[in-house]
Write a protein that holds these residues in place. Sequence first.
Motif, mmCIF file in Angstrom:
data_model
loop_
_atom_site.group_PDB
_atom_site.id
_atom_site.type_symbol
_atom_site.label_atom_id
_atom_site.label_comp_id
_atom_site.label_asym_id
_atom_site.label_seq_id
_atom_site.Cartn_x
_atom_site.Cartn_y
_atom_site.Cartn_z
ATOM 1 N N THR A 107 -21.307 -58.348 28.666
ATOM 2 C CA THR A 107 -21.453 -59.615 28.764
ATOM 3 C C THR A 107 -21.120 -60.492 27.676
ATOM 4 O O THR A 107 -20.675 -61.966 27.879
ATOM 5 C CB THR A 107 -23.224 -59.586 28.880
ATOM 6 N N GLY A 206 -26.869 -63.954 31.217
ATOM 7 C CA GLY A 206 -26.393 -63.524 32.354
ATOM 8 C C GLY A 206 -26.462 -64.803 33.362
ATOM 9 O O GLY A 206 -25.820 -65.164 34.350
ATOM 10 N N LEU A 207 -27.765 -65.175 33.377
ATOM 11 C CA LEU A 207 -28.055 -66.626 34.164
ATOM 12 C C LEU A 207 -27.046 -67.768 33.589
ATOM 13 O O LEU A 207 -26.792 -68.420 34.538
ATOM 14 C CB LEU A 207 -29.586 -67.114 33.792
ATOM 15 N N GLU A 210 -24.008 -67.162 35.492
ATOM 16 C CA GLU A 210 -23.856 -67.701 37.000
ATOM 17 C C GLU A 210 -23.812 -69.170 37.204
ATOM 18 O O GLU A 210 -23.207 -69.517 38.034
ATOM 19 C CB GLU A 210 -25.093 -66.975 37.476
ATOM 20 N N GLU A 211 -24.362 -69.888 36.276
ATOM 21 C CA GLU A 211 -24.632 -71.335 36.307
ATOM 22 C C GLU A 211 -23.470 -72.095 36.070
ATOM 23 O O GLU A 211 -22.911 -72.965 36.634
ATOM 24 C CB GLU A 211 -25.816 -71.689 35.325
ATOM 25 N N THR A 213 -20.290 -70.801 36.152
ATOM 26 C CA THR A 213 -19.209 -70.204 37.047
ATOM 27 C C THR A 213 -19.450 -70.357 38.568
ATOM 28 O O THR A 213 -18.499 -70.468 39.175
ATOM 29 C CB THR A 213 -18.722 -68.812 36.981
ATOM 30 N N ARG A 215 -20.899 -68.383 40.292
ATOM 31 C CA ARG A 215 -20.479 -66.952 40.855
ATOM 32 C C ARG A 215 -21.419 -65.940 40.202
ATOM 33 O O ARG A 215 -22.100 -66.405 39.352
ATOM 34 C CB ARG A 215 -19.094 -66.378 40.748
ATOM 35 N N SER A 216 -21.690 -64.821 40.796
ATOM 36 C CA SER A 216 -22.535 -63.763 40.493
ATOM 37 C C SER A 216 -22.145 -63.295 39.061
ATOM 38 O O SER A 216 -21.064 -63.026 38.732
ATOM 39 C CB SER A 216 -22.701 -62.678 41.429
ATOM 40 N N TYR A 217 -23.019 -62.893 38.461
ATOM 41 C CA TYR A 217 -22.871 -62.163 37.157
ATOM 42 C C TYR A 217 -21.847 -60.844 37.127
ATOM 43 O O TYR A 217 -20.802 -60.671 36.580
ATOM 44 C CB TYR A 217 -24.126 -61.903 36.235
ATOM 45 N N GLU A 218 -22.342 -60.312 38.103
ATOM 46 C CA GLU A 218 -21.569 -58.905 38.363
ATOM 47 C C GLU A 218 -20.161 -59.204 38.781
ATOM 48 O O GLU A 218 -19.110 -58.454 38.265
ATOM 49 C CB GLU A 218 -22.325 -58.101 39.520
ATOM 50 N N ARG A 219 -19.801 -60.370 39.682
ATOM 51 C CA ARG A 219 -18.483 -60.752 39.907
ATOM 52 C C ARG A 219 -17.511 -61.089 38.761
ATOM 53 O O ARG A 219 -16.484 -60.545 38.472
ATOM 54 C CB ARG A 219 -18.349 -61.573 40.897
ATOM 55 N N GLU A 220 -18.197 -61.817 37.841
ATOM 56 C CA GLU A 220 -17.589 -62.071 36.727
ATOM 57 C C GLU A 220 -17.034 -61.109 35.611
ATOM 58 O O GLU A 220 -15.970 -61.233 35.217
ATOM 59 C CB GLU A 220 -18.538 -63.236 35.647
#
Length: 397
Positions: A107, A206-207, A210-211, A213, A215-220
């Motif tokens: 992260t 993590g939030l 996502e904000e 990008t 995109r989802s945290y997992e994808r990043e």
Amino acid sequence: MRRKGITAVAITVAAMSVAATLSSAAASSPTEPGPSAAVAERVPPNAEAIREAMAGLPSAEATAAQVRLGGKGGRWSGTSGEADIRTHRAPKGDERFRAGSITKTFTAAVVLQLAHEGKLKLDGTVQHYLPGLLPAGYPEIRISQLLNYTSGLPSAGLPADFDWQYAHRFTAWDHRELVRRAVGRPMEFTPGTRQHYSNIGYNVLGLIIEEVTGRSYEREVRDRVIEPAGLENTYSAGDDPRIRGRHTRGYQTVKAGDGSSRLVDVTEWNQSITWASGDLVTTTADLERFSSALFRGRVVPKPELKLMFTVPDVPVHNPDGDPAEDEKATHTSGLTRVEVGKTVVYGKTGGRYGYLNGFGATEDLSRTLVYSVNSTDAKSETPTAVVGRIIEAGFRE
């Protein structure tokens, strides 16, 4: 409650001893596999010490171990114990496991990449990126303070006892709701003045990922860290309670009222309760590859990488103790600085029920160590002795 890191493990190992008996669930094993090893090239001089450190598994404190040594002295990998105490299957050394808080390093890497690209500012505030998430009365909290655990945010406050956690092991937690549960309480300290290791700051990160990008945290994490580093067996678990592919099974010792104990299989567990602070699944080979790439500046650009080797000059948060006896901070932005004897090591530990893991290396990568131990009490405040022995043997002079 502050987690005990590899510092405490290394210090206490000399006083620790291995318990003599297994619970009835594990004691039925007709065999006791000794450590096995697969030598990739020149064997490091401390390989035999590692082999001895993890001998005798399964035992009361752990059912299996996987270890990898590397650096200028050569490379070595070894295993011990049983990956599954029901079938007595021995680990091969490439089994997946729950990484726990090692996730925080991934992260942090994503956040520092985004900072390098100008997509967020490390001195920017949570209030700027996530307006309305924190109470109006909270002070401004900077991204850099989330990274090095100096934000002062209170922990989520969920019950820590095993029975409650086990009863909720299949719960899919909403990430914003977990943060809201925490921030309904007062700040622990003024941001930037102390350090308190906890999950809350990394779930907020993590939030923020996502904000900024979209995109989802997992994808990043996948696109920015996992795939570029060639980590073929590492993934974010999400709401899936299973571990995909071949893996070690995790167990927790549970004591009954009459003093007896048994092992409970805790392998299947929804990790959304930890998310950006602890939900990754990985292998020792992947962690070795990741740490090597990270330390060489191939994951985080070198200007930002410096933060991963910089400990803030603040004391550890000590709400119940004498301020004059405050410990100095040891955590950086995503790593931890530890002195094992005369050797300075940077790395990260992680523990989920059934799994106790870590990676560490000297900054120049002359000494590297990765381990995963299936501890039967992985969340205990008392360090698992086999882990301490592995760390001491891995970095002894």
